[in-house]
Structure formats: C-alpha cells, structure tokens
Write an enzyme that holds these catalytic residues in place. Structure first.
Site, short mmCIF file in Angstrom:
data_model
loop_
_atom_site.label_atom_id
_atom_site.label_comp_id
_atom_site.label_asym_id
_atom_site.label_seq_id
_atom_site.Cartn_x
_atom_site.Cartn_y
_atom_site.Cartn_z
N CYS A 127 -1.20 9.37 2.63
CA CYS A 127 -1.08 8.91 1.25
C CYS A 127 -2.27 9.32 0.40
O CYS A 127 -2.15 9.51 -0.81
CB CYS A 127 -0.90 7.39 1.21
SG CYS A 127 -2.26 6.45 1.95
N GLU B 75 0.88 -1.17 0.00
CA GLU B 75 0.00 0.00 0.00
C GLU B 75 0.91 1.21 0.00
O GLU B 75 1.58 1.49 1.00
CB GLU B 75 -0.92 -0.04 1.22
CG GLU B 75 -2.17 0.81 1.04
CD GLU B 75 -1.91 2.28 1.27
OE1 GLU B 75 -1.87 3.02 0.26
OE2 GLU B 75 -1.74 2.70 2.42
#
Length: 482
Positions: free
Chosen positions: A277, A243
C-alpha cells in the site's frame, strides 16, 4: 518438529480451496473456507473465552505473547517457505515478515502492563478515574500482500490487551497469513477459543463485520473494500479501523544526489512487485533531473531479475494472481496507447511482470500525469515519473490525490524537506528515504482514501483495541434535591 499440521486446515464448512503457488500454479495444500455458520460458531466461542482471558493476570498474557514471538523465530524456515511460495515473496521479504511479526509479538507483550488509565480531578467528594478495558471480540480482516505482518499487527496487541480475535485472512494466503498464527499461538499456550482463523471471501467478511459479538473491526485492504466494511460497521454501531490503499509520492528535489537516490527510488516502486500500500506510485522529480532520473531508474529496472523466488535468486517474484496481473497490464497498455513512453518493462511472462518505468514530462493528453497508471493505485511494479519546476508545483502535484498514506522526500536539505512536508497532508513521512517503511513501535495509518485516521502500532494499539471507562467512587451515597 513441524509447526503446521494440514489436518487443522480442514475444519470449516464453507467449501474446499487450494493453497496455490503463484510462481508455478502448484497446489501446496488443501484447506476449507469459512461460511456464515463458522463465523457464528467462532464468535460465540470467542465471546465466552474472552471473559476469562480479560481477567487473566497481565504477566500470563504477556508471557504468551513473548513465547509466540520466540516460536516465530524458531520456526522461521518453515514459515519462510510458505511466505515465499504462497505469497510469491522473495526470501528477503519473508525474512522481514518473520522478524517484524516476532517484534509485533514482543511489543504487544509490553502492552499488557501499560498504565490502565488516569486519576481525574472532580468537583464532587469522590474518586474519579478512567480505565482501559478490553473491547471484547475483535474481528481482523487481513490482505494477501504482507500476510503474516498485516495479520499479527492486529492479532497480537488485541490478545495482549485481553480481547479474543477472529481473523479472516485472504484465502489466497490463508496458510502464511492465518494458519501459521493459529499454530504459533496454540503452541505458545494461548487458551482455546481466543483465536479463530476463518479464511474466506467477501461473504465471510460481511458476516464477521455484522456479527453482534464483534465490537471492533481491524481491516487492511483496498479502499473500495474498506468503504464497504466501514459502512457495514457503521450500521452496526461498531468501530472500524481502516488501513487502506495509497498512491504515495516520492519527491526528488533539485539538489538530490542521484547516485544515492536510485536505490531508494527502485525499492519504493518495485519491492514485492509493487504490491504494497505504501509503494511510490508517483515519482515527482525536479525538471533539471528528470531525464537523467528516468534513464537511471529504467537501467535499474532492466537490471532486476524477475522469476520464481523459491527456486531462483531473483529480485521480484510473481504477482499474486491473473486478476492482479491483468489490472497492472491494462493500466500500462492504456498509458502506452495514449502516448506515454515506456522507458523500461511493460512486459510479462505468466504472472511475472517486469519492473516498469513510465516517463513523460508533459501535463496534457498523452502525458504520465494524464494516465490512470499515475492517478490510480496500480498495486504492481510500475513507476510513473513526472517533472515539476517549482516547490509550489511539487506541493500541488503531491496533494493532487485522493490518498494520503506515505510521502518520501529526497534532498540534501532536511530542514527544507520538513517545511515542504508541512504543506502536504500524509499519515507517514520519510525524508531521504522511500515510502515503504513500517516498525512495530510506530503508529501506522493514512488519511483520506488511505484510511480513517486510525492507527496501529506502539501506544496507538491501546486506542485501537480497548474501550475507556469512567468510574467514580464515593464513601457514602450522594444526596440530591429529590
């Protein structure tokens, strides 16, 4: 009674490190880091302990996870202080982490009694079925930015499904992203040897990924580091769930209600100093709204308070360290030198970077679109705004990125937003909301440079942390031609 015992932070062999408060530079505690010998010792113990844990009845595994969630709530003030001081988070963000971390444990507890597999048809006279079995030892590598959540979202489901875990938190947030979980699960009754916390640098991560006893790697971090982790895992023929970073777009269509949209827009880029993110790194705004949007977003940015989140009431705290601040400032300075207008911010005091708005509607040299602050993941409180004229142009701009993590669309027409989103590859989609969203029940992950398509959360955890075994059973031995 306190949850954390600093004596438990000094058992590793990789040298001493300090837990430092980025807002003040104050040393909050001293701990030791892990070296390769610590990794080998931990994975050995984990592999031995995991065999018994996998055979533990599911109600007992589930009970440990539920108690862990309760303990996170019970010790919320102590945990919150560490998240605020060690990670530079405002108290509201710490509260979100604590609430979400507890929910991750409760959701993981429910995984322990999910159906194990399927009964399959077979052309032969036999019982044929699949079953999910624990992967074994899971290596978790977690980042500094949302340290508690981004560790527990892998630790909790992996444990619930019968695995052992070796967790490598970022050494900058080793306490709130690692030692907190070790203390929580020990107090919850997790048997010894099943969870090891090994804060360390890249060498520790390489040792963990390369260790033959670790069969699955769960990595959250930058795309550059994720490529290295994925390549090393592939050499050792093990699964790596990656991820990674993002440069997500927030699309503001011509019919958007700007009165309602500005809170969404500011949160998308400035929450936790932009160190997320999913942060909106590109605000794509219809040309008819562009100038007003920039003015309003700049006014919002100027009104936000930046300071010490432990001692003051602020909207933004410090960025994590000098290296991160220098990267942010270098990108903003380069954009300004190329002619991009800084509509707000662009300044800092120590590690406190002002929320920044970059604006220019053009497409040539000196425009926002030509700047690295627009095209790269800044990981700071920077909101580049760029205009579009048609929906086709909006799609082209939104897809002109190596990343594919999150997408937000602001409009009065949700059906049109769904049609538009169908043309933009992304792992996460939020209509009339901003890009920074996550829930324990939802499958989370991105595409392209944002990850391998792996998912965490909800039922996706079953695929992440178990193996599928095919089994057949006959009443008597099968007969073959020879």
């Amino acid at each position: 009674m306190a949850l954390l015992d600093p004596e438990n932070w000094r058992t590793l062999r990789g040298g001493e490190a300090e837990a430092v408060e980025p807002a003040t530079g104050e040393v909050l505690g001293v701990l030791t880091l892990a070296g390769p010998s610590d990794v080998e010792r931990a994975t050995n113990r984990a592999a031995r302990a995991q065999r018994d844990w996998a055979g533990t009845p599911y109600p007992e595994r589930a009970a440990v996870l539920r108690r862990a969630g309760d303990l996170i709530h019970r010790h919320a003030p102590e945990i919150s202080e560490w998240i605020v001081r060690e990670a530079g988070s405002i108290p509201g963000k710490a509260e979100f982490e604590i609430r979400t971390a507890a929910e991750e444990c409760y959701e993981a507890a429910a995984l322990a009694h999910r159906p194990l597999g399927q009964v399959l048809p077979s052309a032969a006279p036999r019982l044929s079925y699949t079953s999910r079995v624990p992967a074994g030892v899971v290596g978790v590598i977690a980042p500094f930015n949302v340290p508690l959540v981004l560790a527990v979202r892998s630790v909790a489901p992996a444990l619930a499904l019968g695995n052992a875990v070796v967790l490598k938190p970022d050494p900058r947030t080793a306490v709130c992203g690692g030692h907190v979980l070790a203390a929580v699960f020990a107090a919850a009754g997790l048997p010894e040897g099943l969870l090891h916390v090994l804060p360390g640098g890249a060498g520790t991560g390489r040792a963990l990924v390369g260790d033959p006893r670790v069969r699955v790697i769960s990595f959250t971090g930058s795309t550059a580091a994720g490529r290295r982790v994925g390549a090393r895992a592939a050499r050792h023929l093990k699964r790596a769930h990656l991820e990674l970073g993002g440069n997500s777009a927030l699309l503001v269509l011509a019919d958007a209600d700007l009165d309602a949209a500005m809170s969404t827009a500011a949160w998308a880029s400035f929450f936790h100093q932009g160190q997320v993110c999913m942060t909106a790194g590109r605000h794509l705004v219809h040309a008819s709204l562009h100038d007003e949007y920039v003015a309003r977003l700049a006014a919002r940015a100027d009104a936000l308070t930046v300071g010490d989140p432990y001692r003051e009431q602020v909207h933004l705290g410090p960025v994590i360290d000098r290296g991160q601040l220098d990267r942010i400032d270098t990108l903003v300075r380069a954009a300004a030198a190329d002619g991009v207008r800084i509509a707000a911010g662009g300044t800092h005091r120590d590690l406190f970077y002002r929320p920044t708005v970059l604006a220019d509607g053009g497409t040539g040299p000196g425009s926002v679109g030509a700047s690295a602050a627009y095209g790269q993941e800044v990981f700071g409180p920077v909101a580049p705004v760029r205009a579009f004229h048609t929906l086709d142009e909006a799609v082209a701009l939104a897809t002109d990125s190596a990343y594919g993590l999150a997408l937000g669309i602001v409009t009065r027409d949700a059906a049109r937003a769904l049609d538009l989103a169908a043309r933009i590859p992304t792992g996460l989609l939020h209509i009339n909301d901003q890009t920074v969203n996550d829930e324990p029940v939802a499958a989370f992950g991105g595409l392209a440079d944002s990850g391998t398509g792996a998912r965490f959360g909800g039922d996706a955890n079953l695929d992440a942390f178990t193996e599928t075994r095919w089994t057949t059973v006959r009443a008597t031995p099968a007969a073959y031609p020879f």
